[in-house]
Design a protein around this motif. Structure first.
Motif, mmCIF file in Angstrom:
data_model
loop_
_atom_site.group_PDB
_atom_site.id
_atom_site.type_symbol
_atom_site.label_atom_id
_atom_site.label_comp_id
_atom_site.label_asym_id
_atom_site.label_seq_id
_atom_site.Cartn_x
_atom_site.Cartn_y
_atom_site.Cartn_z
ATOM 1 N N LEU A 107 2.511 -3.091 -0.263
ATOM 2 C CA LEU A 107 2.128 -3.094 1.144
ATOM 3 C C LEU A 107 1.384 -4.393 1.451
ATOM 4 N N THR A 108 1.660 -4.992 2.596
ATOM 5 C CA THR A 108 0.968 -6.216 3.005
ATOM 6 C C THR A 108 0.537 -6.116 4.466
ATOM 7 N N GLY A 109 -0.547 -6.831 4.786
ATOM 8 C CA GLY A 109 -1.051 -6.848 6.154
ATOM 9 C C GLY A 109 -2.114 -7.924 6.317
ATOM 10 N N SER A 110 -2.741 -7.979 7.500
ATOM 11 C CA SER A 110 -3.673 -9.063 7.802
ATOM 12 C C SER A 110 -5.002 -8.923 7.082
ATOM 13 N N GLY A 111 -5.443 -7.700 6.802
ATOM 14 C CA GLY A 111 -6.741 -7.531 6.173
ATOM 15 C C GLY A 111 -7.876 -7.972 7.080
ATOM 16 N N GLY A 112 -9.106 -7.970 6.539
ATOM 17 C CA GLY A 112 -10.243 -8.421 7.343
ATOM 18 C C GLY A 112 -11.541 -7.774 6.918
ATOM 19 N N PRO A 130 -12.379 -2.580 11.187
ATOM 20 C CA PRO A 130 -11.048 -2.143 10.751
ATOM 21 C C PRO A 130 -10.044 -2.070 11.897
ATOM 22 N N HIS A 131 -10.544 -1.903 13.135
ATOM 23 C CA HIS A 131 -9.618 -1.813 14.272
ATOM 24 C C HIS A 131 -8.929 -3.144 14.561
ATOM 25 N N LEU A 132 -9.439 -4.233 13.975
ATOM 26 C CA LEU A 132 -8.809 -5.535 14.164
ATOM 27 C C LEU A 132 -7.954 -5.941 12.963
ATOM 28 N N THR A 133 -7.763 -5.055 12.029
ATOM 29 C CA THR A 133 -7.053 -5.369 10.788
ATOM 30 C C THR A 133 -5.867 -4.429 10.586
ATOM 31 N N THR A 134 -5.089 -4.749 9.555
ATOM 32 C CA THR A 134 -4.162 -3.770 8.968
ATOM 33 C C THR A 134 -4.897 -3.168 7.778
ATOM 34 N N ASP A 135 -5.343 -1.953 7.934
ATOM 35 C CA ASP A 135 -6.197 -1.328 6.914
ATOM 36 C C ASP A 135 -5.331 -0.844 5.748
ATOM 37 N N LEU A 136 -5.103 -1.748 4.799
ATOM 38 C CA LEU A 136 -4.153 -1.440 3.717
ATOM 39 C C LEU A 136 -4.657 -0.394 2.750
ATOM 40 N N VAL A 137 -5.946 -0.268 2.570
ATOM 41 C CA VAL A 137 -6.450 0.771 1.670
ATOM 42 C C VAL A 137 -6.109 2.148 2.228
ATOM 43 N N THR A 138 -6.343 2.303 3.518
ATOM 44 C CA THR A 138 -5.973 3.573 4.151
ATOM 45 C C THR A 138 -4.460 3.770 4.122
ATOM 46 N N ALA A 139 -3.710 2.698 4.404
ATOM 47 C CA ALA A 139 -2.253 2.813 4.389
ATOM 48 C C ALA A 139 -1.746 3.214 3.007
ATOM 49 N N ALA A 140 -2.304 2.598 1.958
ATOM 50 C CA ALA A 140 -1.882 2.938 0.593
ATOM 51 C C ALA A 140 -2.239 4.383 0.263
ATOM 52 N N ALA A 141 -3.426 4.812 0.705
ATOM 53 C CA ALA A 141 -3.835 6.194 0.453
ATOM 54 C C ALA A 141 -2.900 7.177 1.153
ATOM 55 N N ARG A 142 -2.504 6.840 2.385
ATOM 56 C CA ARG A 142 -1.596 7.730 3.105
ATOM 57 C C ARG A 142 -0.212 7.762 2.457
ATOM 58 N N HIS A 194 -3.234 -6.963 0.484
ATOM 59 C CA HIS A 194 -2.175 -6.595 -0.454
ATOM 60 C C HIS A 194 -2.564 -5.300 -1.161
ATOM 61 N N ALA A 195 -1.632 -4.388 -1.299
ATOM 62 C CA ALA A 195 -1.860 -3.137 -2.039
ATOM 63 C C ALA A 195 -0.571 -2.765 -2.770
ATOM 64 N N GLU A 196 -0.720 -2.105 -3.904
ATOM 65 C CA GLU A 196 0.432 -1.714 -4.711
ATOM 66 C C GLU A 196 0.286 -0.276 -5.189
ATOM 67 N N LEU A 197 1.399 0.392 -5.252
ATOM 68 C CA LEU A 197 1.481 1.725 -5.858
ATOM 69 C C LEU A 197 2.669 1.729 -6.806
ATOM 70 N N SER A 198 2.554 2.442 -7.920
ATOM 71 C CA SER A 198 3.708 2.628 -8.801
ATOM 72 C C SER A 198 3.655 4.029 -9.393
ATOM 73 N N GLY A 199 4.825 4.576 -9.606
ATOM 74 C CA GLY A 199 4.906 5.933 -10.135
ATOM 75 C C GLY A 199 6.327 6.265 -10.548
ATOM 76 N N THR A 200 6.611 7.542 -10.650
ATOM 77 C CA THR A 200 7.936 7.993 -11.074
ATOM 78 C C THR A 200 8.524 8.955 -10.052
ATOM 79 N N VAL A 201 9.838 8.968 -10.040
ATOM 80 C CA VAL A 201 10.599 9.942 -9.265
ATOM 81 C C VAL A 201 11.379 10.778 -10.264
ATOM 82 N N ARG A 202 11.116 12.067 -10.285
ATOM 83 C CA ARG A 202 11.842 12.971 -11.189
ATOM 84 C C ARG A 202 12.597 13.984 -10.350
ATOM 85 N N CYS A 203 13.774 14.343 -10.842
ATOM 86 C CA CYS A 203 14.645 15.191 -10.030
ATOM 87 C C CYS A 203 15.501 16.054 -10.945
#
Length: 414
Positions: free
Chosen positions: A210-215, A220-232, A270-279
């Protein structure tokens, strides 16, 4: 795709006892062969010594193995295919794992510090080699009804599995059905586990950036809040998918890593997530990339974040053809009695044997390798993994019976 297995006719019930018993001298040789492989494990795409050993033994028996174009792994036909009914293939994987062998009580412990046959591929190899040698002798006696292909596949443990390279090199040319075994330390030697339909699961790797302007965290209302976005994304993506996929598909997205930011008062860019998809379900596995992309797109867009997804495909589930599963049940029953076959559950593990089943029908059985009476809890992919070597003879005779029964079946009408 032709599914000829679904129209095969049953074998007459009054057939004489099947030939193809494993002679004592060959049983002893196969145990020694397996121990030699166990002492000299080789990782995926590096199985040069293993390939050479298999090739030399097949050639000694008068067969003509062909090394795969990758340089490791090989195929060998027992009998001469005339272009008629496609052959049955017996598949073994030949690679080891990059983990230490922690056994201390055996003479055949790995001679390499960080490599071990901890998944039983040395046993699989010995079983298919032994079956090939027995079938070759039957062929010389005129007792092999149809030719059989031996397939020794490299790099099963390497994502997305060496089966894809093997298929592209033509190992399935002339093959109409394929079978395999996998060691199961939960099942006693002398028994096998069978299951029609899915017997393993799909597993992929998922990486999201995930990428955004940060700040400033004060605004936070003037930024792309990537921590919240990654959490969501971490919380909402699995929840959305749980409501958009059939619950019976068993699809699960599980995160193993989230990383964002370096300071408590700075919203990162900048934020990153990694994991697995099992099916558990094959159809759902095919749908998963598009469904996951759509879910993450919705969440990221809501938070004004840009995103990139790297969905690394692993392997689909192994889905056993029901008719070929019954062939294996009949074969084991002919050798060891109907009571030697037990039902088994679907595993969450992955197996690249599944790629062959995208092209031809087939089935995988779980080969019991636990010493009867052994109450210790053992598992695959552990440094102390070992087997009751009586399982090798069981596997050989199981495969020879399957080849003979399959060969005697009436081919489907055209």
């Amino acid at each position: 795709m032709s599914r000829e297995s679904q129209t095969l006719q049953p074998v007459a019930s009054d057939r004489p006892e099947l030939p193809g018993k494993l002679p004592d001298h060959l049983r002893t040789e196969l145990i020694a062969f397996r121990r030699d492989l166990h002492m000299h494990p080789e990782l995926g795409h590096q199985e040069f010594r293993t390939t050479a050993a298999i090739k030399a033994r097949l050639e000694k028996a008068g067969l003509r193995p062909r090394v795969l174009k990758s340089g490791t792994g090989l195929i060998c036909d027992v009998g001469t295919w005339d272009g008629g009914r496609p052959m049955l293939a017996l598949r073994a994987d030949i690679d080891a794992l990059p983990i230490p062998d922690t056994k201390t009580h055996v003479s055949y412990r790995s001679t390499f510090p960080d490599r071990a046959h901890a998944c039983g591929h040395d046993v699989h190899t010995a079983v298919v080699l032994g079956a090939g040698l027995v079938l070759a002798e039957l062929d010389r006696q005129g007792l092999l009804p149809r030719p059989v292909r031996l397939l020794f596949q490299p790099a099963e443990e390497v994502l997305p599995g060496g089966a894809t390279d093997a298929i592209s090199s033509g190992v399935l040319d002339g093959v109409g059905r394929i079978v395999a075994v996998h060691c199961d330390p939960r099942v006693d030697a002398g028994r096998i586990g069978l299951r029609p339909g899915p017997i393993t699961s799909a597993c992929d790797r998922l990486e999201v950036t995930l990428t955004g302007s940060g700040g400033h965290t004060a605004r936070p209302h003037l930024t792309t809040d990537l921590v919240t976005a990654a959490a969501r994304v971490a919380v909402d993506a699995p929840a959305l998918l749980a409501r958009r996929m059939d619950a019976r598909s068993g699809m699960s997205v599980t995160w193993g890593r989230i990383e964002a930011g370096h300071a408590c008062n700075v919203i990162p860019m900048h934020a990153e997530l990694s994991g697995t998809v099992r099916c558990l379900d094959l159809a759902a596995w095919h749908e998963a990339p598009d469904m996951i992309h759509a879910a993450i797109d919705e969440i990221a867009t809501m938070h004004g974040a840009k995103f990139e997804i790297n969905h690394v495909r692993g392997v689909p589930p192994v889905v056993n053809d029901p008719v070929i599963t019954e062939l294996l049940r009949e074969a084991m029953g002919a050798r060891c009695g109907a009571e030697s076959v037990e039902d088994t559950e679907q595993s969450l593990g992955g197996e690249d044997f599944s790629w062959y089943l995208e092209h031809v029908p087939g089935a995988m059985a779980r080969l019991g390798v636990r010493a009867p009476g052994d109450t210790a809890k053992r598992d695959l992919h552990r440094g102390d993994f070992d087997v009751d070597e009586d399982a090798i003879a069981v596997g050989v005779e199981f495969f020879t019976a399957a080849a003979l029964i399959d060969g005697r079946r009436t081919p489907p009408s055209r």
